[in-house]
Design an enzyme around this catalytic site. Structure first.
Site, mmCIF file in Angstrom:
data_model
loop_
_atom_site.group_PDB
_atom_site.id
_atom_site.type_symbol
_atom_site.label_atom_id
_atom_site.label_comp_id
_atom_site.label_asym_id
_atom_site.label_seq_id
_atom_site.Cartn_x
_atom_site.Cartn_y
_atom_site.Cartn_z
ATOM 1 N N ASP A 17 0.816 -1.213 0.000
ATOM 2 C CA ASP A 17 0.000 0.000 0.000
ATOM 3 C C ASP A 17 0.850 1.264 0.000
ATOM 4 O O ASP A 17 0.336 2.357 -0.267
ATOM 5 C CB ASP A 17 -0.943 0.019 1.212
ATOM 6 N N LYS B 119 -11.965 8.243 1.115
ATOM 7 C CA LYS B 119 -12.034 6.798 1.374
ATOM 8 C C LYS B 119 -11.314 6.442 2.659
ATOM 9 O O LYS B 119 -11.757 5.566 3.413
ATOM 10 C CB LYS B 119 -11.428 6.040 0.190
#
Length: 420
Positions: A296, A393
């Protein structure tokens, strides 16, 4: 300066499902409040779990079911991949007919390793031909037993099954191969233990016994993936950034990103209570790094790599093609628009440093693309985002916090080599 980083999404959503499965009432302090976690929370509410939020969202109180859900219903996952991977196993341990659905972006993300595993454990599943959402489960409990699970696509499938295991009729024994993002499995097991699960590891074999979860109170630590953008910003501006609450005891493997920043010449200090990164006089390149366990954060490094003094190659990230976007392709596309040369393989990207030109970044509705290229914008003038709001998000306040810490574009000084 101290960065104000919100709570970990990974910890928040794991703690939510564990608290929902537990006997009693759990209190989560400093949870992440974002599109993904709110979607997850609302999905649990639709399953009959009571979640009470403090007026300022500083804490969430979860009254657990002590079992799998009952009654059936339609569960909306929005864009939240964790909801689509963690909640079907939880639901399958209960009773009733359930349908999971989500946005077109989430429907494009595969679920077939999870659906195959749940079927082997006794679940009755009807899925889209592509083994993605929408997903229907006719739940009547899961048997447990032995399972071989390929996990090269996402560790979230394994995490979802492990967290449901204490609610199964018999012990679950999983043999894992090709596991990516192992630190996320370590996080899952650690949190399960906090909630009273009995787990055991032996090489590639993981075992979980049936046993009731017990409610617990949990303080959610700051999100290490989100912190990576602010640590990278320190590295490219020569400034100092500290993230309180993210230290040596962190459950998050993505804190390992600071070790990558050491390779770029940054000074890193990690204590029990906080992590500090201080940028060096120039950003060093000329190295090859496997970021499979912290994928990530690979975009954070790739986005600042044009500022380095030599090429940087990032490997082990094939599974990043199956996230909110094909992240390898999206990074290469956007760097190309900026005039930066890249070389791409199935599981790697090499970024060749060079001058940048103004460009509009295609975010692909991917929060991490938007945040990573915002960091490059501190040193590369003329960068704009086509969808700046997609950061909601995981961090709705990202742009405000970056502007607070770096209020004006960085102007190199004599002791910081200007990138040309």
């Amino acid at each position: 300066m101290k960065a104000r980083i919100p709570g970990s999404k990974s910890i928040t959503n794991r703690a939510l499902v564990l608290a929902a499965a537990a006997h009693g009432t759990s209190r989560l302090t400093a949870p992440l409040v974002s599109d993904d976690t709110v979607a997850f929370r609302e999905a649990l509410t639709a399953l009959g779990v009571r979640v009470t939020t403090a007026a300022d969202d500083a804490s969430w109180t979860v009254t657990g079911l002590g079992r799998g859900p009952r009654g059936g219903g339609r569960i909306w996952c929005a864009d939240a991949g964790t909801a689509a991977r963690f909640l079907p196993p939880f639901v399958a341990t209960g009773e009733g007919s359930y349908v999971f659905d989500g946005t077109d972006q989430l429907k494009a993300r595969p679920l077939h390793p999870l659906t195959r595993a749940l079927t082997r454990l006794g679940a009755r599943i009807t899925a889209d031909p592509a083994a993605a959402l929408p997903l229907a489960i006719d739940a009547d409990g899961l048997t447990g037993g032995e399972l071989a699970l390929p996990s090269e696509l996402s560790s979230q499938f394994l995490s979802g099954l492990l967290m449901a295991a204490p609610l199964m009729r018999a012990p679950l024994r999983v043999r894992v191969h090709d596991l990516v993002s192992r630190p996320y499995i370590d996080m899952t097991l650690a949190l399960m233990t906090r909630f009273g699960a009995r787990t055991e590891e032996s090489g590639n074999d993981l075992s979980v016994d049936p046993a009731p979860y017990r409610a617990t109170d949990l303080a959610v630590e700051p999100d290490a993936s989100t912190a990576s953008y602010f640590f990278a910003a320190a590295a490219v501006t020569g400034r100092q950034i500290t993230v309180p609450g993210l230290g040596l005891g962190s459950l998050q493997g993505d804190l390992g990103f600071v070790d990558v920043l050491r390779k770029t010449g940054a000074t890193v200090r990690v204590t029990d209570d906080e992590t500090t990164v201080i940028g060096g006089p120039a950003l060093r390149g000329g190295f090859d790094v496997d970021m499979g366990n912290i994928s990530d954060t690979f975009m954070t490094l790739a986005a600042i790599a044009p500022l380095a003094d030599a090429p940087i190659t990032i490997r082990g990230i094939a599974h990043a093609r199956l996230k909110e976007s094909d992240r390898i392709a999206a990074v290469a596309e956007n760097l190309g628009e900026l005039g930066v040369t890249t070389e791409v393989g199935p599981d790697r990207i090499t970024v060749v440093p060079g001058p940048t030109r103004p460009a509009r970044i295609a975010c692909h509705r991917d929060h991490r693309i938007a945040m990573a290229f915002s960091v490059l914008g501190l040193r590369a003038p003329g960068i704009t985002l086509d969808d700046p709001d997609c950061v909601a998000k995981t961090f709705p306040g990202f742009h405000a916090e970056l502007s607070r810490l770096f209020p004006t574009p960085f102007a190199p000084t004599d002791d910081f080599e200007e990138h040309r």
